[in-house]
Write an enzyme that holds these catalytic residues in place. Structure first.
Site, mmCIF file in Angstrom:
data_model
loop_
_atom_site.group_PDB
_atom_site.id
_atom_site.type_symbol
_atom_site.label_atom_id
_atom_site.label_comp_id
_atom_site.label_asym_id
_atom_site.label_seq_id
_atom_site.Cartn_x
_atom_site.Cartn_y
_atom_site.Cartn_z
ATOM 1 N N SER A 153 0.827 -1.211 0.000
ATOM 2 C CA SER A 153 0.000 0.000 0.000
ATOM 3 C C SER A 153 0.860 1.259 0.000
ATOM 4 O O SER A 153 2.005 1.255 0.441
ATOM 5 C CB SER A 153 -0.907 0.029 1.232
ATOM 6 O OG SER A 153 -1.744 -1.087 1.265
HETATM 7 N N1 SAH Z 1 -1.304 -4.700 3.930
HETATM 8 C C1 SAH Z 1 -0.555 -4.951 2.723
HETATM 9 C C2 SAH Z 1 -1.317 -4.519 1.485
HETATM 10 C C3 SAH Z 1 -1.580 -5.686 0.660
HETATM 11 S S1 SAH Z 1 -2.680 -5.537 -0.717
HETATM 12 C C4 SAH Z 1 0.828 -4.320 2.759
HETATM 13 O O1 SAH Z 1 1.100 -3.543 3.687
HETATM 14 O O2 SAH Z 1 1.650 -4.637 1.918
HETATM 15 C C5 SAH Z 1 -4.009 -6.569 -0.154
HETATM 16 C C6 SAH Z 1 -3.666 -8.005 0.172
HETATM 17 O O3 SAH Z 1 -4.882 -8.625 0.591
HETATM 18 C C7 SAH Z 1 -3.145 -8.826 -1.005
HETATM 19 O O4 SAH Z 1 -1.917 -9.406 -0.651
HETATM 20 C C8 SAH Z 1 -4.230 -9.898 -1.204
HETATM 21 O O5 SAH Z 1 -3.719 -11.150 -1.624
HETATM 22 C C9 SAH Z 1 -4.850 -9.988 0.184
HETATM 23 N N2 SAH Z 1 -6.200 -10.513 0.237
HETATM 24 C C10 SAH Z 1 -7.250 -10.290 -0.598
HETATM 25 N N3 SAH Z 1 -8.339 -10.978 -0.198
HETATM 26 C C11 SAH Z 1 -7.979 -11.634 0.947
HETATM 27 C C12 SAH Z 1 -8.662 -12.538 1.835
HETATM 28 N N4 SAH Z 1 -9.932 -12.906 1.653
HETATM 29 N N5 SAH Z 1 -7.973 -13.032 2.892
HETATM 30 C C13 SAH Z 1 -6.680 -12.700 3.102
HETATM 31 N N6 SAH Z 1 -5.986 -11.881 2.295
HETATM 32 C C14 SAH Z 1 -6.626 -11.358 1.220
#
Ligand code: SAH
Length: 221
Positions: free
Chosen positions: A70
């Site tokens: 993010s």
């Molecule tokens: N918090 C992260 C941002 C990641 S983007 C950071 O600081 O880097 C969002 C993430 O959510 C992705 O890696 C995606 O695979 C995950 N995601 C999406 N749906 C999800 C679910 N149902 N359960 C767990 N993770 C999920």
């Protein structure tokens, strides 16, 4: 941060990070503890070394598997809305790179974070160890279900675009707790903060619009 991470975090990186923190502050983040936490966590270590020059720009970036780390402003914005307290137990949905979890870990007692992509889960788990983020526990699974084994949580943060507010997450939120979740299926999502009162009733507040990757059901090997 632990020894190995310290070696990989030079004065150059710290200088770049200080500038990034000032950028985030200028965009309206006022909670000094959140800005301090951003200063502490070496964001470049959560990205491929080849992309160092992007690590301290205020943008989201590819981390593989079609997912992103993010934008620092977004991380700070959500962290501030969560009103982190030192004794809090926090659940994060969407570990991704692990960056948001590690930022939160500077401010609260314990972070439980869940990721549906096995490769990202494995990489983030290694990162937490390398960085000495000992109060983060990583899980591989579907965040729609939360992590019932460690519920209830003082705070819940969802870092993917949620087409609905998952019922399991509402259940796993402590009375008196807060959830921050980007809500909506379109191009952009509205940031929602849900407060669960002591009697279990919910109060919703709307904030700015952001763009997240979708929250999807099930897990991926
Ligand atoms: N918090 C992260 C941002 C990641 S983007 C950071 O600081 O880097 C969002 C993430 O959510 C992705 O890696 C995606 O695979 C995950 N995601 C999406 N749906 C999800 C679910 N149902 N359960 C767990 N993770 C999920």
């Amino acid at each position: 941060m632990s020894g190995k991470a310290k070696e990989k975090d030079s004065y150059l990186h710290k200088g770049m990070r200080r500038k990034l923190v000032e950028t985030v502050r200028a965009k309206g983040i006022t909670d000094e503890r959140v800005l301090d936490a951003l200063m502490k966590v070496p964001r470049h270590l959560f990205m491929d070394e080849a992309f160092l020059k992007y690590a301290y720009e205020d943008t989201a970036f590819q981390i593989g598997e079609g997912q992103t780390i993010s934008q620092p402003y977004t991380v700070a914005y959500m962290t501030q809305l969560l009103e982190p307290e030192p004794g809090d137990k926090v659940l994060e949905i969407g570990t991704g790179s692990g960056y948001q979890a590690c930022v939160l870990a500077q401010l609260v007692d314990k972070v439980y974070t869940i990721e549906r992509h096995k490769k990202l889960f494995e990489r983030a788990t290694r990162m937490m160890k390398e960085l000495g983020c000992r109060n983060v526990r990583t899980f591989y699974g579907d965040g729609y279900k939360g992590i019932p084994a460690f519920a209830p949580y003082d705070k819940i943060i969802v870092t993917a675009a949620a087409p609905e507010v998952p019922k399991a997450l509402i259940e796993q939120l402590k009375p008196g707790g807060l959830m921050v979740i980007p809500y909506g299926e379109g191009e952009t999502q509205v940031m929602l903060r849900i407060r669960k009162a002591e009697d279990g009733s919910l109060k919703m507040e709307k904030f700015d619009y952001f763009r997240f990757v979708p929250m999807l059901k099930g897990k991926v090997d």
